[in-house]
Every structure is written in structure tokens, then in C-alpha cells.
Design an enzyme around this catalytic site. Structure first.
Site, short mmCIF file in Angstrom:
data_model
loop_
_atom_site.label_atom_id
_atom_site.label_comp_id
_atom_site.label_asym_id
_atom_site.label_seq_id
_atom_site.Cartn_x
_atom_site.Cartn_y
_atom_site.Cartn_z
N SER A 267 0.43 -1.20 -0.13
CA SER A 267 0.30 0.21 0.06
C SER A 267 0.90 1.00 0.34
O SER A 267 2.25 1.28 0.59
CB SER A 267 -0.90 0.36 1.34
OG SER A 267 -1.10 1.81 0.91
N TYR B 132 -2.99 -0.61 10.76
CA TYR B 132 -2.52 -1.31 9.82
C TYR B 132 -0.91 -0.84 8.81
O TYR B 132 -0.51 -1.65 8.15
CB TYR B 132 -3.78 -0.43 8.88
CG TYR B 132 -3.73 -1.25 7.31
CD1 TYR B 132 -3.89 -2.43 6.58
CD2 TYR B 132 -3.86 -0.03 6.44
CE1 TYR B 132 -4.51 -2.48 5.40
CE2 TYR B 132 -3.56 -0.29 5.46
CZ TYR B 132 -4.09 -1.11 5.08
OH TYR B 132 -4.02 -1.42 3.07
#
Length: 276
Positions: free
Chosen positions: A133, A146
Site C-alpha cells: 500500500s 494497519y
């Protein structure tokens, strides 16, 4: 010779898009998920075969890899896509929330990678593609746990590439920015603790702002195209940002002081929050 790709987490979103994209381009696709018996569409596409695989179950990983090699003779590319987002105010999280997030996003990815390496070493060839990401190199509020997993994967892959290059095994990180998938719905778990209310206004506003980014984002096909490019590349290039927002944020993070970048993030994600 037709190449074979193993993809984890193909039941929805980015994983499903990757499986479909490679199928349409005549690759053999080993689409894995925890419960393939509930899948009703992918198995009807050409060149796709479903396999049960849970990244936190090492026996299921080994079994799936063995079955895929038996069916297709060889695996050329592995895409570590399985994952989800545990998000919210960190103080509201519990140990089990954090453990589960790292078990899936980090240790699960490492499990799959470790089990495929003997096959790749034997063939002196192979490509490992991690769906990380933009959040593996920059951060936003409510995503501390996360982000911790994605930063871990970025560091893991950056170091691993040195060890595997002598065996002609490539390591690649595909780094999406905001993508319109169920990540912002089904694939997110929000930390809950009604006894801690001091953050409520902040959480409500910042969460709404981050959710808006997902609703306005491009679809997962853009990630599938980048994975296809990485899978076919003969280079040892490590990072592949996906989407205009990803490239812009990563460039700014390099070019401007951290204090400026932090203020920029705050102005977007905390918009509407009265800090007084």
C-alpha cells in the site's frame, strides 16, 4: 509455455480483479481463498482453478502449493494479496485485534513466501509480488496498526530481495493508493470501546474523510494491470506505486520536510475537526 500465477485472497476486490485479468490474458490462474466452496463465478472463467488456502494456516498453504504444482507442473508468480484493515483509535484496540492484523497481513504473507521459495529455488526462477500500500511508506490517522503491517512488509521485501536475487527470484511490491473496493466496507474492522469516548468527535470526522477517498477512487482493475506489468517484467525493480494519488503522495514525502507533509495530511484527513 503458459505461465501459472498463484494469488491469495481472490474472493473479492483486488484479488478477484487480478485473477480475472490474468485469466483473460491466458495465464493459468490458481485462485486461492479460505472458502472456495462458496465462490460461484471465478471457477467458470477460463484457465482459473480454485484452491482452499488460509494464510494463517501453514498446512493449508503447503497443501495448496503442492496441489497447484501437481496440476500445473510449475508456479511462476505468487501474489500475496490476502489482507484486511484493522482501523480506528489505537487506544480502543485490544491485543487480539493487533495480533490478528499482523497474523494475516504480515505473518501470513511471510508464510506463503517461505513455502514457495523451495520451488522457486529449484527452478532458479520466480516472482513474488506483494500487494502492499502507499500506506507502507506514508501514514494517516486511524490506521496505525494497519500501517504497522504494511511498513513491516515493505521492510521485509526490501531486505529479502538481496537474498533471493542470486537465485533469479524477483521481489516486487505493488503499492496502491486509495482503490474503490470493499476494503472500505467488508474488509475493514473498526476498533470498538464505548468506555473511551474522548476521541469520538475526532474519530467520526477523520473516518468519514478517509472513507470518502475510497468512494472517489479508481477500481481494482488499475491494480491488476500493474501486477500484470510487474509479473512480466524481467527487471528486479522493487516498487510499483498504483494510481495518481499514490505517486503524488510518495513524491511529496520524499521532497518536502516531514513537518510540512504532516500538516498537508492533517489538512485533508482532519478537515472539519475543531482542534480547540
Amino acid at each position: 509455455m503458459i505461465k501459472t500465477i498463484l494469488i491469495t485472497g481472490t474472493s473479492s476486490g483486488i484479488g478477484r480483479a487480478i485473477a480475472t485479468y490474468f485469466s483473460e490474458r491466458n495465464w493459468n490462474v490458481a485462485a486461492t481463498m479460505r472458502k472456495p466452496d462458496k465462490e460461484t463465478e471465478l471457477q467458470h472463467l477460463k484457465n482459473i482453478k480454485l484452491y482452499p488456502l488460509d494464510v494463517v494456516d501453514q498446512n493449508s498453504i503447503q497443501t495448496a502449493i503442492n496441489d497447484i504444482i501437481k496440476d500445473f507442473d510449475k508456479i511462476d508468480v505468487v501474489v500475496n494479496n490476502a489482507g484486511y484493515g484493522a482501523v480506528g483509535i489505537f487506544e480502543k484496540s485490544e491485543h487480539k485485534d493487533i495480533q490478528k492484523q499482523f497474523d494475516v497481513n504480515v505473518f501470513g504473507l511471510m508464510n506463503v513466501t517461505r513455502y514457495i521459495l523451495p520451488h522457486f529455488r529449484k527452478n532458479h526462477n520466480g516472482t513474488i509480488i506483494n500487494i502492499t500500500s502507499v500506506g507502507g511508506r506514508i501514514t494517516f490517522p486511524l490506521y496505525s496498526v494497519y500501517h504497522g503491517t504494511k511498513w513491516a512488509v515493505e521492510g521485509f521485501a526490501e531486505a529479502l530481495q538481496f537474498e533471493l536475487k542470486p537465485f533469479n527470484i524477483k521481489v516486487k511490491n505493488v503499492e496502491p493508493g486509495a482503490i474503490k473496493t470493499d476494503f472500505y466496507d467488508r474488509s475493514q474492522e473498526l476498533f470498538q470501546n464505548p468506555e473511551i469516548a474522548d476521541y469520538d468527535d475526532y474519530e467520526k470526522i477523520t473516518f468519514a474523510n478517509t472513507q470518502k477517498a475510497g468512494k472517489d477512487a479508481p477500481g481494482p482493475e488499475i491494480v491488476a494491470k500493474t501486477v500484470y506489468k510487474a509479473a512480466n517484467s524481467k527487471s528486479f525493480k522493487l516498487r510499483y506505486p498504483v494510481g495518481p494519488s499514490a505517486g503524488l503522495f510518495l513524491m511529496l514525502r520524499k521532497l518536502i520536510p516531514l513537518s510540512w507533509f504532516t500538516k498537508m495530511v492533517s489538512s485533508v484527513v482532519e478537515r472539519g475537526y475543531d482542534k480547540q
